[in-house]
Design an enzyme around this catalytic site. Structure first.
Site, PDB file in Angstrom:
ATOM      1  CE  LYS B 190      -2.374   1.306   5.549  1.00 34.24           C
ATOM      2  NZ  LYS B 190      -2.496   2.307   6.680  1.00 34.24           N
ATOM      3  CB  THR B 201     -10.400   0.805   5.024  1.00 29.35           C
ATOM      4  OG1 THR B 201      -9.079   0.335   4.759  1.00 29.35           O
ATOM      5  CG2 THR B 201     -10.817   1.736   3.903  1.00 29.35           C
ATOM      6  CD  GLU B 288      -2.208   1.001  15.010  1.00 28.84           C
ATOM      7  OE1 GLU B 288      -1.658   1.477  14.014  1.00 28.84           O
ATOM      8  OE2 GLU B 288      -2.645   1.683  15.942  1.00 28.84           O
TER       9      GLU B 288
END
Lengths: 416, 416
Positions: B190, B201, B288
């Site tokens: 994630k 990460t 994002e």
């Protein structure tokens, strides 16, 4: 949240532009050479009286522009008679054509000024990688030399001619005394993006009528840069063209001074440092898309250098800067930025303030934390973020702005 | 230009999620503990059979989260029986309360798993600085242990439970042979923001049924990290919580191997490296606000390390990333990013490509430069920027994404 459209003028711009007084030995003209823009001035020509000495600080980029190379070489001599600045084209990464364009520019300027080419300084700002059409200076610079003048309007025009994505002209002035003799310092700057240490403006030119030798000027300028332009960042990107120059026309009749540490220079040094800080702050206040001016203060670090690196890590963090844009007192991101700086830090000794509101202490949220109080701070146009590391005496203070959607918009569309 | 609204799922997401095969020795359950989110799972519980060994790579932040501290200590032993991951709260910068929350979590998990607390590994992701309500794990973890299972649906649920601002779950699988015996590697990850070297990460967990001692696992994982997670950046911000762990259940009955350089590990190493790269790339593809996946390749540097630093300077430059968002072939900004990296570079030897289109050569615009051809490359969803420095044999390749208005929007609003 900020709206996406950039306003025509930064909301952080000063409400009034300073009026710069005449500066003996300096005359100014601006012109439209049609380098890239139409309907606005894009050339600044500054005539400097014989006897003017120059000092400079330049980008640390490993790929400097051709004008930066030229100025560095010219400073070996240090006599200055003319400065030519153009906006619209940075003449950077233009290879042989770039060097040729500089050679042609200084030739035209030397002819206009009646001086040696080595007494001409040049700077260019704008798009990188496109050849600068130096032939457009032909006629223009001679005409500038003929009508160059002093006074507030000329200084204002100078600051405007060197703008690119700037939304307001940047000017500052100071007076001081050297051995009881009054001297003036006038400065202009441009820069709004690609702003980072070391050297945070794209271009800034400072002029004084003080009579100081080149090594003294260079020492004062280098020292002043450390607490001003090297303490401001918009996006962490370093221009290939960063140039800060100081010209002294020697028209103020004070006694000769040969040591930068001479106590008679204390007032001048303070005035120069203040002017450089003012110009550097104006650059951050015109950061592309900026709505908030942010001061980051770090105390209690192991050293000043360590404090500076931590402050820059905070000031350059996209997550901190977007949080400021969103008026979000997200101090967790400040912790993150402290942690990633790689400098000595002890999580359990950290304290963090937004304005006067302490939000974290001893490695955890302040027991008295008030979201409402912190949020009220974040709504202000000028915000101080302070971090105390609790390790030593190292301090630093740097300036930046928030990261808004307008920054993305401005920089996604710049060339097209 | 990109529109400001973030799409519900990254346009760079894989069109199909891989189906992860059963992995002997691993059983999975997810649950809703109500840590922060409602209506979605926020806890992952992984039961590991006795004999499982663990290795880990963690954030280099000087302010790591409490779970990171715990895992580093637990690895001194290296036996693993349970993994507990929660989303919604990072349990970072929570001081004594953070350590207490970890202690409570591993106690509850050890009871559920019937193991020592030192055999429990924990990770948390989400907001920093808010105490983690570990008491919400009570009952939940025992219930998870009772119903934990294997199979594609369980793996998919695991990847979903650890998401925060991720727009899609990240899974990858590989098979290989060790001394002729088939082994499986399954991994989840994630991360979408606060993604930077070193350790890119926020969280990634990789499982295999191989039977390898801890030092071999650690050597393979550390080496694989260098070419995968350490080569991806979204925003240059380093999380306090970055965690990559590799668990080996030893259920595949291959001969004992004690040397990470054993040639019988070649296939396993290659499979593991490929899986780590795939997961790291998925993180960049879910950056994002990302619309473009960017590969930055640097060749001809003085060393691989120098090439890596230059590639990261390009990949982290807000000006390069906004230009990519604007589909603008603004190679001048690539020059800027090379120059600011501080690594050996010779302006007049640089060559730059966007995709297959060479835009610059020998320090100037390519004589055959075609704006149309370069622009066509920029309109693709996946773009390669290549720089050759012409100095030596150093190479590097890193991955990133563009910087869009949606990034600013997501990160200006995250807490509110």
């Amino acid at each position: 949240m900020s709206s996406a459209k950039a306003p025509p003028v930064s909301p952080l711009a000063p409400t009034a532009m300073p009026e710069l007084p005449p500066l003996p030995g300096v005359r100014i003209a601006t012109a439209q050479a049609g380098i890239r823009y139409s309907g606005r001035t894009d050339v600044l020509y500054v005539a400097l009286e014989s006897g003017t000495r120059a000092a400079g600080v330049f980008t640390r980029s490993k790929c400097p522009s051709a004008p930066v190379d030229w100025c560095r070489d010219a400073l070996a001599d240090g006599s200055a008679r003319a400065l030519v600045v153009n906006s619209g084209n940075a003449n950077a990464f233009t290879g042989r054509l770039g060097r040729d364009a500089v050679a042609r520019t200084v030739e035209i300027a030397a002819q206009a000024a009646g001086c040696r080419t080595g007494e001409v300084y040049v700077a260019s700002t704008g798009v990188i990688g496109e050849p600068l059409p130096a032939e457009r200076f032909e006629g223009v610079l001679a005409e500038c030399a003929a009508r160059a003048e002093d006074g507030p309007a000329a200084w204002n025009a100078a600051a405007r001619a060197i703008m690119t994505t700037d939304t307001f002209p940047k000017l500052a002035t100071r007076t001081a005394e050297i051995a009881g003799v009054p001297v003036t310092i006038n400065g202009i700057a441009k820069g709004a993006g690609m702003i980072a240490p070391d050297m945070a403006t794209m271009l800034s030119f400072v002029f004084t009528d003080a009579a100081l030798p080149q090594d003294v000027l260079q020492a004062l300028l280098s020292a002043g840069t450390k607490t001003s332009f090297n303490c401001v960042t918009v996006d962490g990107d370093t221009s290939t063209s960063d140039t800060l120059m100081l010209f002294a026309t020697a028209r103020a009749g004070h006694p000769a001074i040969t040591d930068p540490a001479d106590p008679r220079l204390a007032g001048f040094r303070e005035a120069l440092d203040g002017l450089l800080i003012e110009l550097a702050q104006l650059v951050a206040k015109d950061g592309e898309g900026a709505r908030k001016f942010v001061t980051v203060r770090v105390t209690g670090a192991e050293s000043d250098a360590s404090a500076h690196r931590i402050a820059m890590s905070i000031a350059n963090s996209p997550l901190v800067k977007t949080a400021v844009a969103g008026e979000d007192a997200n101090w967790g991101r400040v912790v993150m930025a402290v942690g990633k700086a790689g400098e000595p830090a002890d999580r359990d000794r950290l304290a963090i303030w937004f304005g006067d509101v302490r939000v974290a202490v001893q490695g955890a949220r302040d027991p008295d934390y008030s979201e409402a109080a912190a949020s009220a701070v974040m709504r202000e146009p000028e915000i101080e973020i302070r971090v105390d590391l609790g390790l030593g005496d190292g301090n630093a203070r740097v300036w930046t702005c928030d990261l808004t959607k307008a920054y993305v918009e401005i920089n996604g569309d710049y060339r097209s």
